[in-house]
Design an enzyme around this catalytic site. Sequence first.
Site, PDB file in Angstrom:
ATOM      1  CD  GLU A 230      -2.316   1.330   2.813  1.00 31.63           C
ATOM      2  OE1 GLU A 230      -2.352   0.333   3.554  1.00 31.63           O
ATOM      3  OE2 GLU A 230      -2.662   2.469   3.182  1.00 31.63           O
TER       4      GLU A 230
ATOM      5  CG  ASP B 121       0.190   6.822  -1.086  1.00 32.80           C
ATOM      6  OD1 ASP B 121      -0.964   7.261  -1.097  1.00 32.80           O
ATOM      7  OD2 ASP B 121       1.185   7.511  -0.836  1.00 32.80           O
TER       8      ASP B 121
ATOM      9  CD  GLU C  66      -3.419   4.306  -1.412  1.00 30.19           C
ATOM     10  OE1 GLU C  66      -3.335   5.500  -1.725  1.00 30.19           O
ATOM     11  OE2 GLU C  66      -3.226   3.891  -0.250  1.00 30.19           O
TER      12      GLU C  66
END
Lengths: 224, 224
Positions: free
Chosen positions: B41, B45, B114
């Site tokens: 993640e 991101d 993400e």
Amino acid sequence: MKNITGSKPLNLSLYRLALIHSSVAIQTPNQNFRLSNERLEYLGDAVLGLIIAEYLYKKFPYKDEGFLTEIRSRIVNRESLNQLAHKIGLTELIEYETSIQIRGNQSIAGDALEAFIGAVYLDRGFLFCRNFVLKRLLQAHLDLDKIIQTNLNYKSLLIEYAQKNGKNIDFVLIEEKSYRNTTTFTVEVRLNGKSISQGMGQNKKKAEQAAAEKALQTLNVSLK
Amino acid sequence: MKNITGSKPLNLSLYRLALIHSSVAIQTPNQNFRLSNERLEYLGDAVLGLIIAEYLYKKFPYKDEGFLTEIRSRIVNRESLNQLAHKIGLTELIEYETSIQIRGNQSIAGDALEAFIGAVYLDRGFLFCRNFVLKRLLQAHLDLDKIIQTNLNYKSLLIEYAQKNGKNIDFVLIEEKSYRNTTTFTVEVRLNGKSISQGMGQNKKKAEQAAAEKALQTLNVSLK
């Protein structure tokens, strides 16, 4: 430019734009739009963010995202980027209104470096840019070990200590108290299940840091 | 996975990991490290941040970085990512402790998206991932015009408010100050002739927006 990236720029105007601070922005026919390095800085910030994120992700396969985020922010913070800009000789090339620096704008150099990275990205693509950032900025000018050690992330220091000594460490949120707009968190540190310290803070992370700091004192662990 | 990315994954384990929420993290031999999608993640991101940053940079060559930053944050905000995760059918594939959702963890889906983007990036590289995000997420499921229009155009929100409440609203340019290359505008908002806020900006429009935003705060008008 070639001295900085190690390769001839294809589109020189991008690099020039990267060096134009907003204080000397160029007025365009479009009334609401002035040319400066601000848009490239926005792009370069994202490019740099990904490159460093991936680098740390791969370098530290067993570190959690909190560690990765923390180290990345130390690498890309304003001061670190300013220093990098100086080291690669970018600072002298920036065009800006001289009266501005006096008024204490401390991020002109770092911002220009981000814009420069944005220019390299647009000019030569992601892989070239990644190589430039890792080889010519990170590995050439930053001491990653030092950045990590200069740490004072008490939580990770404590975890490290526990690992070395074959002990279990737990951070337990024992209270979350709200009063009006303010919430206070209390976290307890347990070593092999036994409470050794407590810390409070306005969020969980801060409470953990406070508790970890006390635990390190209790355990007489010296901080590097 | 093929249905989502349009291409067969090379390293399926990455995609599996992207779908493991931390509530069902897998313990590893390394005591302080549990496997979940949190690291992916963090990476995804950054990948998503760059892809959207570049897309907007190129799509809006005459918009300043404030606009680009604002629109990007609307695209990658928690709610928007949650919805995207639902739309592409990712949500049903996530593994998580069911008791967690009840406690109101609202970002499981967006976080997994993400992480999924991070997996695509590691598995297939930047260009493939960029294509996936732009074609299969952004263009297939987001209405960019609407995102931009749903605009927090503070001035029109304020005018709307005044109309509803039968009040007069005026935007008055009270100062225009030039210093070297920079001009600063100051606009005052008057409600039934009485000043309620002022705002500054590098052009009249920005000064109006800033003044309107403050006026809305002063009037306690909630923003949709």
